[in-house]
Design a protein around this motif. Structure first.
Motif, short mmCIF file in Angstrom:
data_model
loop_
_atom_site.label_atom_id
_atom_site.label_comp_id
_atom_site.label_asym_id
_atom_site.label_seq_id
_atom_site.Cartn_x
_atom_site.Cartn_y
_atom_site.Cartn_z
N SER A 21 0.83 -1.22 0.00
CA SER A 21 0.00 0.00 0.00
C SER A 21 0.86 1.26 0.00
O SER A 21 0.57 2.23 -0.72
N GLY A 24 2.21 1.68 -3.42
CA GLY A 24 1.19 2.22 -4.31
C GLY A 24 0.94 3.69 -4.09
O GLY A 24 0.67 4.44 -5.03
N TRP A 25 1.05 4.12 -2.83
CA TRP A 25 0.81 5.53 -2.50
C TRP A 25 1.97 6.42 -2.92
O TRP A 25 1.79 7.61 -3.15
N GLY A 26 3.16 5.83 -2.99
CA GLY A 26 4.30 6.62 -3.44
C GLY A 26 5.37 6.86 -2.41
O GLY A 26 6.28 7.66 -2.64
N PHE A 84 -2.31 -3.14 -3.02
CA PHE A 84 -1.61 -2.16 -3.87
C PHE A 84 -2.55 -1.25 -4.65
O PHE A 84 -2.35 -0.02 -4.67
N LEU A 85 -3.54 -1.83 -5.31
CA LEU A 85 -4.32 -1.08 -6.30
C LEU A 85 -5.11 0.10 -5.73
O LEU A 85 -5.09 1.19 -6.31
N TYR A 88 -2.72 2.91 -5.11
CA TYR A 88 -2.16 3.41 -6.37
C TYR A 88 -3.16 4.28 -7.12
O TYR A 88 -2.83 5.38 -7.58
N THR A 89 -4.42 3.82 -7.21
CA THR A 89 -5.43 4.61 -7.92
C THR A 89 -5.77 5.89 -7.16
O THR A 89 -6.10 6.91 -7.76
N ARG A 91 -3.61 7.62 -5.33
CA ARG A 91 -2.50 8.56 -5.58
C ARG A 91 -2.64 9.23 -6.95
O ARG A 91 -2.40 10.43 -7.10
N SER A 170 -11.48 4.31 -3.24
CA SER A 170 -11.14 3.55 -4.45
C SER A 170 -12.31 2.76 -5.03
O SER A 170 -12.79 1.80 -4.43
#
Length: 218
Positions: A21, A24-26, A84-85, A88-89, A91, A170
């Protein structure tokens, strides 16, 4: 020794899940700059810390329906994507909705669902297995939360999964929750079939007066 190993394995899995996570967030700084995500992390580690002491296991017991093992890798893949997803989405602001209110609602649902997920495991103890199996000394529990619904832990899993997706605002996370339903229902049907063969009319009577997941609805 077993409990220590389980605690270490649970901690490692939790760190890996959270790490996906954060990836995915950066990065750590960006992730922990969001108060709702800090709260989500705290809830995650509290639940992970309780899990090894619940008595649940992965034992095949005295009798197992091995045909249902296919759901385990499916759950595993969905879990990795869910880690993860959504982050990521979020962010990238792809297919997201709402703001901090949605995030805090997600944290609340994750906590409530997580508690409901683990509570029945403490009730059943070593009779609760990650496999569809009858354990030594298995008996039918029909009181407490089990007097209302037959699969409270799975209801908790779904609520917690929705909460995790909402914590990242999300839409993709909610789709992953929906994809969890087919293998989860397959698991439920397999468990109920095995319990019918073990407890017969007593289990049929229990099913007649309870719901599977949602009291009075299903």
């Amino acid at each position: 020794m077993f409990r220590t190993n389980l605690l270490v394995a649970t901690l490692a899995g939790t760190l890996a899940y959270l790490g996906l996570s954060i990836l995915g967030w950066g990065g750590f700084g960006a992730f922990f700059d969001e108060p709702p995500l800090v709260a989500l992390t705290l809830v995650l580690f509290v639940l992970a810390g309780l899990a090894p002491f619940s008595g649940g296991n992965l034992s095949s017991g005295v009798r197992e329906d091995r045909r249902n093992r296919w759901v385990l890798p499916v759950f595993g893949v969905i879990a990795l994507l869910s880690a993860f997803l959504p982050a990521y989405t979020d962010r990238l602001d792809i297919w997201t909705f709402g703001g901090d209110g949605v995030r805090w609602l997600g944290v609340f649902l994750f906590a409530v669902g997580g508690a409901l997920r683990i509570w029945p495991v403490f009730v059943l103890g070593n009779r609760f297995s990650g496999l569809v199996a009858i354990q030594p000394g298995h008996r039918l529990v029909t009181d407490g939360i089990y007097g209302l619904i037959r699969h409270p832990s799975y209801l908790g899993l779904m609520i917690a999964s929705i909460g995790w997706a909402l914590a990242f605002r999300s839409g993709a996370g909610l789709v992953l929750v929906a994809l969890t339903l087919p293998p989860l229902l397959a698991r439920i049907h397999a468990e109920e079939a095995l319990l019918r063969t073990e407890f017969g009319e007593a289990y049929e009577a229990y099913c007649a007066r309870t719901s599977r997941l949602i009291p009075g609805i299903y």
